[in-house]
Design a protein around this motif. Structure first.
Motif, PDB file in Angstrom:
ATOM      1  N   SER A 228      -8.319  -0.875  -7.569  1.00 30.62           N
ATOM      2  CA  SER A 228      -8.761  -1.275  -6.238  1.00 30.62           C
ATOM      3  C   SER A 228      -9.967  -0.438  -5.862  1.00 30.62           C
ATOM      4  CB  SER A 228      -7.647  -1.076  -5.193  1.00 30.62           C
ATOM      5  OG  SER A 228      -6.596  -1.990  -5.415  1.00 30.62           O
ATOM      6  N   LEU A 229     -10.897  -1.038  -5.166  1.00 28.93           N
ATOM      7  CA  LEU A 229     -12.120  -0.377  -4.724  1.00 28.93           C
ATOM      8  C   LEU A 229     -12.144  -0.407  -3.212  1.00 28.93           C
ATOM      9  CD1 LEU A 229     -14.498  -2.462  -7.009  1.00 28.93           C
ATOM     10  CD2 LEU A 229     -13.257  -0.399  -7.640  1.00 28.93           C
ATOM     11  N   VAL A 230     -12.405   0.727  -2.586  1.00 24.26           N
ATOM     12  CA  VAL A 230     -12.372   0.795  -1.129  1.00 24.26           C
ATOM     13  C   VAL A 230     -13.673   1.386  -0.606  1.00 24.26           C
ATOM     14  CG1 VAL A 230     -11.153   1.642   0.900  1.00 24.26           C
ATOM     15  CG2 VAL A 230      -9.881   1.102  -1.190  1.00 24.26           C
ATOM     16  N   PHE A 231     -14.346   0.658   0.268  1.00 28.41           N
ATOM     17  CA  PHE A 231     -15.560   1.141   0.899  1.00 28.41           C
ATOM     18  C   PHE A 231     -15.217   1.905   2.171  1.00 28.41           C
ATOM     19  CE2 PHE A 231     -17.184  -2.652  -1.274  1.00 28.41           C
ATOM     20  CZ  PHE A 231     -18.342  -2.168  -1.856  1.00 28.41           C
TER      21      PHE A 231
ATOM     22  N   VAL B 182     -15.011  -6.179   5.402  1.00 28.99           N
ATOM     23  CA  VAL B 182     -14.156  -6.054   4.218  1.00 28.99           C
ATOM     24  C   VAL B 182     -14.432  -4.704   3.570  1.00 28.99           C
ATOM     25  CG1 VAL B 182     -13.656  -6.952   1.918  1.00 28.99           C
ATOM     26  CG2 VAL B 182     -14.033  -8.528   3.820  1.00 28.99           C
ATOM     27  N   THR B 183     -13.404  -3.897   3.421  1.00 25.99           N
ATOM     28  CA  THR B 183     -13.585  -2.560   2.856  1.00 25.99           C
ATOM     29  C   THR B 183     -12.897  -2.383   1.512  1.00 25.99           C
ATOM     30  OG1 THR B 183     -11.629  -1.704   3.998  1.00 25.99           O
ATOM     31  CG2 THR B 183     -13.738  -1.553   5.154  1.00 25.99           C
ATOM     32  N   GLU B 184     -12.011  -3.295   1.117  1.00 29.76           N
ATOM     33  CA  GLU B 184     -11.227  -3.085  -0.102  1.00 29.76           C
ATOM     34  C   GLU B 184     -11.243  -4.332  -0.977  1.00 29.76           C
ATOM     35  OE1 GLU B 184      -6.680  -1.826  -1.489  1.00 29.76           O
ATOM     36  OE2 GLU B 184      -7.219  -1.848   0.629  1.00 29.76           O
ATOM     37  N   TYR B 185     -11.361  -4.102  -2.284  1.00 31.27           N
ATOM     38  CA  TYR B 185     -11.316  -5.171  -3.278  1.00 31.27           C
ATOM     39  C   TYR B 185     -10.359  -4.788  -4.393  1.00 31.27           C
ATOM     40  CZ  TYR B 185     -15.602  -6.901  -1.103  1.00 31.27           C
ATOM     41  OH  TYR B 185     -16.521  -7.373  -0.206  1.00 31.27           O
TER      42      TYR B 185
END
Length: 327
Positions: A271-274, A257-260
């Motif tokens: 949105s937060l993206v790893f 999972v890369t995005e929240y």
């Protein structure tokens, strides 16, 4: 999602799509300049273009990013964007790029580290994209996978790959000699929309195929895909502002999972993206709330799953600026 690459390489830390930063309070919000973007990279995309990416500065107040080639500003992109293609470059030429953040008040932060990329020498021009893939067909294979097939595209040279999209997200790619794929790691009882595009060696991309819509059997209320042990605390910082500190345990999925998405008071806040190596254990994130005490907020978070859909929402937490933290 086995066999399905994460569609975005984004930050080495956390991206703020509203942000690619990860962690603490924002300097811009406290009256200082925005921080320098971290994780800047550059890679030649063709003989005349370079793809530049960076981690966003952790702030809700970043207005835009300025991209420089040497000392010349060549692009300006919104604060929600953390990658750009710099075009109209010369073949076989080395370039140096930097990125700077600018906040809502017009303050320009220092540049991130210099990155270098050299465009390849030009070869015989190829401006012809492959033809559109033929009829796309698909069927569910159990509740967590679909099988897709299509007719081959044609190209004046060779088709090197086919990109499979679910909605607007690229979720898989196969070699140009394949006209079928099994996409796994899906959710039961979920409606999916797939298209396919062909790509040649010069990075020319065909028009999208027709759309196939498939609903996987079974049911899924999203509960198993929600982040767990979600916590939220309003913190009063030394600069006099309040920040919302969040932490959670990522949901268990077949892929990374890369995005929240953070939802504040019932609406999407950011949105937060790893990128790089997203945390497998507890994740944390902080962002600016304001300077007024006694303000109530409700916050939840959800993950974008490797299949391109949003997972279930976490439990809702309530915080009040200036109030003692709830146990």
């Amino acid at each position: 999602m086995r066999g399905v690459p994460v569609p975005l390489r984004l930050c080495a830390a956390l991206v703020f799509v509203g942000s690619c930063g990860w962690g603490g309070p924002d300097d811009g919000d406290s009256g200082r300049l925005p921080a320098a973007p971290l994780g800047v990279t550059a890679a030649a995309g063709s003989a005349t273009s370079v793809h530049v990416m960076w981690n966003a500065v952790p702030s809700a107040s970043i207005d835009c990013y300025e991209v420089y080639r040497g000392t010349t500003k060549v692009r300006e992109v919104p604060g929600s964007q953390h990658m750009v293609d710099v075009t109209r470059l010369k073949p076989g030429t080395p370039y140096v790029f930097t990125v700077r953040a600018r906040d809502m008040e017009g303050r320009l932060g220092p540049p991130g580290r210099e990155v270098r990329a050299t465009t390849p020498v030009a070869v015989a021009a190829d401006h012809e994209a492959p033809t559109r893939p033929g009829t796309l067909e698909g069927r569910a294979v159990g509740s967590r996978a679909v099988q897709l097939s299509w007719s081959a595209s044609k190209d004046d040279r060779d088709v090197v790959s086919y990109d499979i999209h679910q909605g607007g997200t690229k979720i898989h790619s196969v070699g140009g000699d394949q006209t079928a794929a099994v996409v796994t790691g899906l959710r039961a009882g979920t409606r999916y929309t797939f298209t396919v595009q062909a790509r040649d060696a010069a990075d020319n991309v065909s028009p999208a195929s027709g759309t196939v819509r498939i609903t996987t059997p079974g049911s899924d209320d999203g509960g198993d895909t929600a982040p767990t042990d979600f916590r939220a605390t309003a913190r009063h910082a030394d600069d006099g502002a309040y920040y919302l500190d969040l932490s959670w345990v990522p949901p268990h999925t077949d892929g990374v999972v890369t995005e929240y998405q953070v939802r504040l008071d019932g609406a999407a806040a950011t949105s937060l993206v790893f990128g790089g190596e997203p945390p497998r254990g507890r994740a944390t994130y902080s962002f600016y709330l304001g300077r007024e005490a006694g303000v109530d907020h409700r916050v939840r978070i959800r993950a974008r799953l490797p299949d391109g859909t949003w997972g279930g929402l976490s439990v809702e937490r309530k915080v009040t600026t200036g109030a003692p933290a709830r146990p």
